[in-house]
Design an enzyme around this catalytic site. Structure first.
Site: not given
Ligand SMILES: [Zn+2]
Length: 268
Positions: A2-3
């Site tokens: 996840p960014e």
């Protein structure tokens, strides 16, 4: 992993818990606690004042000098579910029970993420670079950061000390949108290219937030739903597919230990 857009999407879905009180904290695996500057149990009875995001971290502000910081690592999930909902998934490490009939669940098969019980939030993030969607992150700032640097430009935009929240997916997509090869020496970028890259980073991140992030494998939002930006990806994960601009096959190489997808024709 996840960014920024994925963590921001989760933050937005967790906004509902602002004002809720913590009735119980269940920790199934002690290893997921990365640091404790106060007794984890002391969060019971506290109210969640605010749900913030910084880079790829989520921050639950309880009160001054009491923050609960969460990171999803490679494959972790944080989501909200009803208090009565039975949890059947494996690898659930932390459950935060709330007084509004819900609970926040942290699930992670690989345990690269974790939970920090922190007193000084500012200090925790003091070495982190600016948020890319703020004015602080602008071509002037990038020019100073890139000046004289021989490292590949991709390595620099992945460096959390330089800019927060960008990972492999959005680095590749932004560099494609800006027409810059990921292995270009950062110090050789012209002012015009830096401006294009700055705009591309902001645009790609904003579009992904609108689509509630990218689900490549594991990511789910705060309601355990998939994101939508995977349908908008132009190069990431598309080795040998035709470039959407010129039709030549996209290539993938390793840069700074990360697989990097790009078009040799369109990116200079
Ligand atoms: Zn191309």
């Amino acid at each position: 992993m996840p960014e920024l857009p994925e963590v921001e999407t989760i933050r937005r879905s967790l906004e509902d818990v602002q004002g809720a009180g913590i009735t119980d904290l269940q920790i199934n695996r002690a290893e997921v606690i990365r640091r404790q500057e106060y007794e984890p149990e002391s969060v019971v009875g506290q109210i969640i004042r605010e749900v913030r995001r910084r880079g790829k971290f989520l921050v639950l502000k309880l009160k001054t000098e009491k923050y609960l910081i969460l990171h999803m690592g490679m494959s972790g999930r944080f989501y909200l579910t009803g208090e009565d909902e039975e949890l059947t998934e494996p690898h659930i490490h932390v459950i935060i029970h709330l007084d509004n009939g819900r609970k926040i669940v942290y699930q992670d098969a690989r345990r690269f993420g974790g939970v920090w019980f922190i007193r000084d939030c500012q200090k925790f993030f003091e070495k982190m670079g600016p948020e890319p969607l703020t004015r602080e992150f602008n071509p002037d700032y990038m020019e100073k950061a890139f000046k004289g640097r021989k490292a590949p430009v991709k390595n620099l935009i992945l460096d959390q000390h330089l800019v927060a929240g960008i990972g492999n997916i959005y680095a590749d997509e932004s560099l494609f949108a800006a027409g810059i090869r990921p292995d270009r020496m950062a110090g050789t970028l012209t002012a015009d290219e830096i401006k294009k890259l700055c705009q591309a980073i902001k645009k790609v991140l904003r579009t992904s937030i609108e689509q509630r992030g990218t689900t490549f494998r594991d990511y789910r939002d705060g309601y355990n739903r998939k994101g939508g930006f995977q349908d908008y990806l132009k190069v990431y994960g598309k080795k040998n597919s035709p470039c959407p601009l010129c039709g030549n096959p996209l290539i993938v190489t390793r840069i700074g230990g990360r697989s990097s997808h790009f078009c040799e024709t369109c990116q200079k």
